[in-house]
Design an enzyme around this catalytic site. Sequence first.
Site, PDB file in Angstrom:
ATOM      1  CG  ASP A 137     -27.550 -67.494 -12.997  1.00 18.72           C
ATOM      2  OD1 ASP A 137     -28.549 -67.208 -11.979  1.00 18.72           O
ATOM      3  OD2 ASP A 137     -27.725 -67.794 -14.130  1.00 18.72           O
ATOM      4  N   GLY A 138     -23.717 -66.024 -10.411  1.00 21.10           N
ATOM      5  CA  GLY A 138     -22.575 -66.247  -9.804  1.00 21.10           C
ATOM      6  C   GLY A 138     -22.326 -66.403  -8.509  1.00 21.10           C
TER       7      GLY A 138
ATOM      8  CG  ASN B   3     -23.957 -73.973 -13.036  1.00 22.62           C
ATOM      9  OD1 ASN B   3     -25.121 -74.290 -12.919  1.00 22.62           O
ATOM     10  ND2 ASN B   3     -23.283 -73.048 -13.209  1.00 22.62           N
ATOM     11  CD  GLU B   4     -19.609 -76.109 -16.034  1.00 28.10           C
ATOM     12  OE1 GLU B   4     -20.295 -76.830 -16.731  1.00 28.10           O
ATOM     13  OE2 GLU B   4     -18.531 -75.077 -16.185  1.00 28.10           O
TER      14      GLU B   4
ATOM     15  CD  GLN C 260     -18.934 -69.027  -8.062  1.00 28.03           C
ATOM     16  OE1 GLN C 260     -19.070 -69.421  -6.905  1.00 28.03           O
ATOM     17  NE2 GLN C 260     -19.437 -67.863  -8.523  1.00 28.03           N
TER      18      GLN C 260
END
Length: 267
Positions: free
Chosen positions: A45-46, A121-122, A221
Amino acid sequence: MKVALYHNDQQRSLKIVKELKKELAQQGIERDDVHPDLVITVGGDGTLLGAFHEYIGVNPDLRFVGLHTGHLGFYTDWLGGEVKELVASLVKDSGERVSYPLLKMTTTQADGRQTEYLALNEATIKQPIGTLVADIYLGDHLFEGFRGDGVAIATPTGSTAYNKANGGAVLHPSIKAIQMSEIASINNRVFRTLGSPLIVPTGQTITVKPKHQSFLITCDQLEILAEDVVSVTFEVAETMIHFASYRHLDFWCRVQEAFIADNALDE
């Protein structure tokens, strides 16, 4: 169809990429790592998050396909031993896709300059040393004064990550909303926050105005040391991410697989 390959540098991933290149060539599928119609990620996923930030904005109809070198993740539908099956699905492609909401983050500096970011994601706002002190607005309304380690704002697909650890709800990605959760907030007779996650729909904003000269912002990230930033605004982005839906797994199946699959099988 033009296909890009995006991968990490692990030995298993490099081996799979070599197989993918061979299969794509044999099937006559064109490779284009600059202006692709579809991006295949090889890793986890990264790795897919990295591909998202590399390619989002290149093509509004761009789709992603994730091939995982370990177990299936939240964004990856294929396993490393399924290269031939994946490429065969590309040959039969007719443009099917499933789309997920994204988070738009806008930082505003004291001189009025603004910078926009997108998150799959966030995003978070933290004070690495000491306590984050900030005013939080919903729209133009001052909602609360926050004191604590920070706040996290998640997309529906990102709701299973940091947000869940903060006690937030898991949102289905068909719900176009963002969710703010508190990170170790201080609540006593003097300082008081809602203490519960907030879910904000499309068209509404969350604005955080830290009372610090510098603080830390993360966007997936990416880490940003914010200096001279007076406010950070979050909202559901107009842009969405698209995944090829050859066999895109149901979101609740992903949640079950990630968190409770063994227990469910035992029952």
